[in-house]
Scaffold this active site. Structure first.
Site, PDB file in Angstrom:
ATOM      1  N   ASP A 123       0.302  -2.294  12.053  1.00 48.78           N
ATOM      2  CA  ASP A 123       0.916  -2.337  10.940  1.00 48.78           C
ATOM      3  C   ASP A 123       0.960  -3.920  11.201  1.00 48.78           C
ATOM      4  O   ASP A 123       1.910  -4.154  11.650  1.00 48.78           O
ATOM      5  CB  ASP A 123       1.428  -1.094  10.174  1.00 48.78           C
ATOM      6  CG  ASP A 123       2.397  -1.804   8.449  1.00 48.78           C
ATOM      7  OD1 ASP A 123       2.694  -3.699   8.447  1.00 48.78           O
ATOM      8  OD2 ASP A 123       2.146  -0.848   7.452  1.00 48.78           O
ATOM      9  N   ARG A 172       1.305  -0.985   0.425  1.00 45.71           N
ATOM     10  CA  ARG A 172      -0.148   0.191   0.349  1.00 45.71           C
ATOM     11  C   ARG A 172       1.071   1.201  -0.020  1.00 45.71           C
ATOM     12  O   ARG A 172       1.824   1.395   1.201  1.00 45.71           O
ATOM     13  CB  ARG A 172      -0.575  -0.206   1.189  1.00 45.71           C
ATOM     14  CG  ARG A 172      -2.067  -0.425   1.431  1.00 45.71           C
ATOM     15  CD  ARG A 172      -3.066  -0.467   2.639  1.00 45.71           C
ATOM     16  NE  ARG A 172      -3.178   0.172   3.401  1.00 45.71           N
ATOM     17  CZ  ARG A 172      -3.552   1.175   4.199  1.00 45.71           C
ATOM     18  NH1 ARG A 172      -4.880   0.766   4.119  1.00 45.71           N
ATOM     19  NH2 ARG A 172      -3.016   1.886   5.293  1.00 45.71           N
ATOM     20  N   THR A 184      -1.428   7.295  -0.221  1.00 44.58           N
ATOM     21  CA  THR A 184      -3.099   6.979  -0.876  1.00 44.58           C
ATOM     22  C   THR A 184      -3.530   6.372  -0.315  1.00 44.58           C
ATOM     23  O   THR A 184      -4.287   6.158  -0.180  1.00 44.58           O
ATOM     24  CB  THR A 184      -2.653   7.197  -1.868  1.00 44.58           C
ATOM     25  OG1 THR A 184      -2.111   6.132  -2.515  1.00 44.58           O
ATOM     26  CG2 THR A 184      -1.738   8.186  -2.786  1.00 44.58           C
ATOM     27  N   ASP A 242       4.494  -5.454   9.211  1.00 45.13           N
ATOM     28  CA  ASP A 242       5.670  -4.643  10.155  1.00 45.13           C
ATOM     29  C   ASP A 242       5.720  -5.420  11.299  1.00 45.13           C
ATOM     30  O   ASP A 242       7.159  -5.889  11.691  1.00 45.13           O
ATOM     31  CB  ASP A 242       5.599  -3.178   9.913  1.00 45.13           C
ATOM     32  CG  ASP A 242       6.081  -2.517   9.124  1.00 45.13           C
ATOM     33  OD1 ASP A 242       6.617  -2.995   8.535  1.00 45.13           O
ATOM     34  OD2 ASP A 242       6.099  -0.976   9.306  1.00 45.13           O
TER      35      ASP A 242
HETATM   36  C1  PRP Z   1      -1.358  -5.033   4.633  1.00 41.51           C
HETATM   37  C2  PRP Z   1      -2.227  -6.109   4.940  1.00 41.51           C
HETATM   38  C3  PRP Z   1      -2.979  -5.807   2.704  1.00 41.51           C
HETATM   39  C4  PRP Z   1      -3.431  -4.594   3.192  1.00 41.51           C
HETATM   40  C5  PRP Z   1      -4.471  -4.114   3.645  1.00 41.51           C
HETATM   41  O1  PRP Z   1      -0.186  -5.020   3.906  1.00 41.51           O
HETATM   42  O2  PRP Z   1      -1.376  -7.048   4.708  1.00 41.51           O
HETATM   43  O3  PRP Z   1      -2.484  -6.400   2.396  1.00 41.51           O
HETATM   44  O4  PRP Z   1      -2.676  -4.060   4.236  1.00 41.51           O
HETATM   45  O5  PRP Z   1      -4.664  -2.489   3.201  1.00 41.51           O
HETATM   46  P1  PRP Z   1      -6.095  -2.582   1.790  1.00 41.51           P
HETATM   47  O6  PRP Z   1      -7.575  -3.445   2.829  1.00 41.51           O
HETATM   48  O7  PRP Z   1      -6.354  -1.067   2.348  1.00 41.51           O
HETATM   49  O8  PRP Z   1      -5.171  -3.028   1.004  1.00 41.51           O
HETATM   50  P2  PRP Z   1       0.751  -3.964   3.655  1.00 41.51           P
HETATM   51  O9  PRP Z   1       0.672  -3.008   2.210  1.00 41.51           O
HETATM   52  O10 PRP Z   1       0.924  -3.131   4.921  1.00 41.51           O
HETATM   53  O11 PRP Z   1       2.409  -4.481   3.332  1.00 41.51           O
HETATM   54  P3  PRP Z   1       2.972  -5.624   4.179  1.00 41.51           P
HETATM   55  O12 PRP Z   1       1.585  -7.273   4.975  1.00 41.51           O
HETATM   56  O13 PRP Z   1       4.123  -5.924   3.075  1.00 41.51           O
HETATM   57  O14 PRP Z   1       3.292  -4.719   5.317  1.00 41.51           O
HETATM   58  N1  URA Z   2      -2.760  -2.549   6.631  1.00 41.57           N
HETATM   59  C1  URA Z   2      -1.811  -3.064   8.099  1.00 41.57           C
HETATM   60  O1  URA Z   2      -1.177  -3.803   8.195  1.00 41.57           O
HETATM   61  N2  URA Z   2      -3.048  -2.786   9.367  1.00 41.57           N
HETATM   62  C2  URA Z   2      -3.882  -1.589   8.815  1.00 41.57           C
HETATM   63  O2  URA Z   2      -4.777  -1.085   9.628  1.00 41.57           O
HETATM   64  C3  URA Z   2      -4.095  -1.015   7.668  1.00 41.57           C
HETATM   65  C4  URA Z   2      -3.605  -2.292   6.436  1.00 41.57           C
END
Ligand code: PRP
Ligand code: URA
Length: 228
Positions: A219, A123, A127, A222
């Protein structure tokens, strides 16, 4: 009743104020909720996050499996004939990197006829829009049960993108396992892909102005892998 007879323990049911959309199966059994509780706690460190995510996956997957196709066939035990339960269709698991990787090993253990595909999404910090960084999917998905493994359904953008990619690759039967979802994200997924069912333990209150789930768990990527 003697004065020493213990009083029956009152089981408290959780109060639910948010209606659960029809595209969601809420798997709020105590095993799942207990794991989620530890994951929500800000003090929980990455190693424990990964252990609890595995527990959560093992608490949710049996509920999802009830909706898959099974075939009943006879088998020989050492003593007689018994009815066995076998996968009626091959399963393809698709972890969405990074967070979905934490569910993969546990999910694999539930199936005998199983393949794995990968989708890497991220993400945008500003945005909150999802982008695809890469994918590696097995061929011939059309007749498989395809199960997306991803942690959070926040805006729903990542789920919608993962489903789009899988449908373009030929998948016709798609489900997703999640850890925490926001009502906005579930509604968006339900509108874009009403045929996709999502299974998870909790639908939280809302998104904050950075599109994080509140109260959520922060997150997930993370917190699983010790990055920021
Ligand atoms: C997180 C999670 C989803 C996404 C959800 O991933 O694992 O894939 O956010 O958010 P959305 O519904 O608003 O699209 P992130 O992009 O944080 O990546 P990561 O798993 O590598 O931390
Ligand atoms: N991705 C995450 O990991 N946590 C949130 O709350 C939203 C998106």
């Amino acid at each position: 009743m003697s004065k020493h007879t213990p009083k029956p323990v009152r089981r408290k049911r959780m109060q639910r104020t948010i209606p659960i959309p029809s595209n969601v199966v809420l798997v709020d059994n105590p095993a799942a909720l207990q794991a989620l509780t530890v994951m929500r706690d800000e003090r929980t460190k990455p190693a424990e996050m990964r252990a609890q995510l595995a527990r959560l996956t093992s608490a949710i997957m049996p509920e999802l499996m009830k909706d898959l196709i099974w075939s009943i066939n006879s088998l020989n035990t050492p003593l007689d004939i018994a009815q066995g339960t076998y996968q009626g269709r091959r399963v393809t698991l698709v972890p969405v990197l990074r967070a979905g990787l934490g569910m993969l090993d546990t999910a694999l253990g539930f199936f005998s006829d199983v393949r794995v595909g990968f989708i890497w999404l991220g993400r945008d910090e500003e945005t909150a829009e999802a982008s695809c960084y890469g994918r590696n999917l097995p061929p011939n998905l059309k007749h498989d049960h395809v199960i997306i493994l991803d942690g959070m359904v926040a805006t729903g953008g990542s789920t919608i993108m993962a489903v789009n990619i899988l449908k373009q690759a030929g998948a016709t039967d798609i489900r997703q396992l999640f850890v925490v979802a926001a009502p906005e994200g579930l509604a968006a997924v339900g509108q874009a892909h009403p045929d996709v069912m999502l299974y998870g333990p909790a639908v939280d209150e809302r998104l904050d102005d950075r599109k994080y789930i509140v109260p959520g768990l922060g997150d997930l990527g993370d917190r699983l892998y010790g990055t920021e």
